[in-house]
Design an enzyme around this catalytic site. Structure first.
Site, short mmCIF file in Angstrom:
data_model
loop_
_atom_site.label_atom_id
_atom_site.label_comp_id
_atom_site.label_asym_id
_atom_site.label_seq_id
_atom_site.Cartn_x
_atom_site.Cartn_y
_atom_site.Cartn_z
N GLY A 1 1.12 -1.16 -0.19
CA GLY A 1 0.49 0.19 0.26
C GLY A 1 0.43 1.16 0.10
O GLY A 1 2.36 1.25 0.24
N LEU A 2 0.53 2.29 -0.54
CA LEU A 2 0.95 3.92 -0.01
C LEU A 2 1.72 4.10 1.12
O LEU A 2 1.34 3.27 2.46
CB LEU A 2 0.17 4.87 -0.68
N SER A 3 2.50 5.09 0.98
CA SER A 3 3.50 5.64 2.16
C SER A 3 2.72 6.35 2.64
O SER A 3 1.46 6.77 2.36
CB SER A 3 4.76 6.68 1.92
N GLY A 4 1.94 5.53 4.56
CA GLY A 4 1.09 6.26 5.39
C GLY A 4 -0.72 6.04 5.00
O GLY A 4 -1.18 5.95 6.03
N SER B 1 6.26 -2.01 -1.76
CA SER B 1 5.98 -2.92 -2.90
C SER B 1 5.11 -2.32 -4.53
O SER B 1 4.12 -2.68 -4.25
CB SER B 1 6.02 -4.49 -2.21
N GLY C 1 -1.33 3.02 6.62
CA GLY C 1 -1.43 2.31 7.88
C GLY C 1 -0.49 0.88 7.35
O GLY C 1 -0.87 -0.23 8.82
N LYS C 2 0.21 0.57 6.58
CA LYS C 2 0.76 -0.86 7.35
C LYS C 2 1.18 -1.20 7.90
O LYS C 2 1.49 -2.55 8.42
CB LYS C 2 1.96 -1.35 5.02
N SER C 3 2.21 -0.40 8.39
CA SER C 3 3.35 -0.87 9.27
C SER C 3 2.11 -0.60 10.50
O SER C 3 2.90 -1.93 11.49
CB SER C 3 4.29 -0.11 9.48
S1 ADX Z 1 9.00 0.62 -1.90
O1 ADX Z 1 8.40 1.45 -2.87
O2 ADX Z 1 10.50 0.23 -1.97
O3 ADX Z 1 8.91 -1.10 -1.25
P1 ADX Z 1 9.83 1.06 0.82
O4 ADX Z 1 8.05 -0.01 2.02
O5 ADX Z 1 11.23 0.30 1.25
O6 ADX Z 1 9.37 1.36 -0.49
O7 ADX Z 1 9.79 1.95 1.76
C1 ADX Z 1 9.19 3.46 1.48
C2 ADX Z 1 9.38 4.26 3.06
O8 ADX Z 1 10.46 4.30 2.50
C3 ADX Z 1 8.34 4.92 3.14
O9 ADX Z 1 7.47 3.77 4.34
C4 ADX Z 1 8.54 6.32 3.83
O10 ADX Z 1 9.02 6.58 5.28
C5 ADX Z 1 9.97 6.23 3.14
N1 ADX Z 1 10.29 7.24 1.74
C6 ADX Z 1 11.53 7.98 1.44
N2 ADX Z 1 11.45 8.56 0.40
C7 ADX Z 1 10.47 7.58 -0.56
C8 ADX Z 1 10.01 7.51 -1.20
N3 ADX Z 1 10.63 8.63 -3.19
N4 ADX Z 1 8.84 7.06 -1.92
C9 ADX Z 1 8.23 6.49 -0.91
N5 ADX Z 1 8.38 6.59 0.67
C10 ADX Z 1 9.81 6.50 0.82
#
Ligand code: ADX
Length: 220
Positions: free
Chosen positions: A52-55, A126, A57-59
């Site tokens: 899912g997107l950053s933020g 991911s 709530g996955k973690s």
């Molecule tokens: S993934 O896309 O390669 O799977 P991953 O889960 O390891 O990403 O890392 C994401 C975390 O890195 C986010 O929760 C956020 O805190 C941090 N982050 C820093 N820069 C970015 C970016 N450009 N895009 C997304 N997340 C970022």
């Protein structure tokens, strides 16, 4: 091309061969195997893959699920993107290529941990379907449970727990998922959590109930 190749079994095999730098390596079978290791722990090994997107709530949700499973005496390990990027993957950034490698490494680690008989939780954005498909292919049928933590971009951006969306909007962060880097929604996740109507606690209970129904964990 890589995406197209990894779409089918023959292509994936070719790709695997092309990317391999070591040859003359033979698989070494061990007497103590996954089945023996998980039986000793009185559990079935599986891989719970949170995307899912950053933020989104996955973690938060993965952490709660792990606490509940651990509380039942099960043997677990949570691999969190932010944490793994402090160590094993600290040489990787957020270009498409680096994200692909990020997921390749964590899925291989997860595969080893499943082989160790653990219930493994992976919490990484991911963003690409092809890498999630690759991770699924590393474990046995039925062991991979994809959990889509579905939070609309506007909601994740509003929450912005780490202030990263603000930074990205100010132009201080490039390749930010959902803004200038793509997120490919899962088409057929085993579990989808709508976080606009579920609290993290609800979400964790829902996931555990589904695991029970699927026979991945025993009901208490
Ligand atoms: S993934 O896309 O390669 O799977 P991953 O889960 O390891 O990403 O890392 C994401 C975390 O890195 C986010 O929760 C956020 O805190 C941090 N982050 C820093 N820069 C970015 C970016 N450009 N895009 C997304 N997340 C970022």
């Amino acid at each position: 091309l890589i995406d197209r190749l990894s779409n089918d079994t023959v292509g994936a095999g070719l790709l695997h061969f092309a990317l391999r730098r070591s040859h003359n390596i033979h698989w070494q079978a061990t007497d103590v195997n996954k089945q023996a290791r998980s039986a000793q722990k009185r559990q079935k090994a599986c891989l719970l893959w949170f995307t899912g997107l950053s933020g989104a709530g996955k973690s938060t949700i993965a952490n709660l699920v792990e606490r509940k499973l651990h509380g039942r005496g099960l043997h677990t390990y949570l691999l969190d993107g932010d944490n793994v990027r402090h160590g094993l993957n600290k040489d990787l950034g957020f270009t498409e290529e680096d994200r692909v490698e990020n997921i390749r490494r964590v899925s291989e680690v997860a595969r080893l941990m499943v082989d160790a008989g653990l219930i493994v939780l992976v919490s990484f954005i991911s963003p690409f379907r092809s890498e999630r498909r690759m991770a699924r292919g590393l474990v046995d049928d039925g062991e991979f449970i994809e959990i889509f933590v579905d939070t609309p971009l506007a909601v994740a951006e509003e929450r912005d727990p780490k202030g990263l969306y603000k930074k990205a909007r100010r132009g201080e962060l490039k390749n930010f998922t959902g803004l200038d880097s793509p997120y490919e929604r899962p088409e057929h996740p085993e579990i989808r959590i709508d976080t606009t109507v579920n609290t993290p606690e609800n979400a964790a209970d829902l996931i555990i109930r589904t695991l029970e129904q699927r026979g991945a964990v025993d009901p208490v």
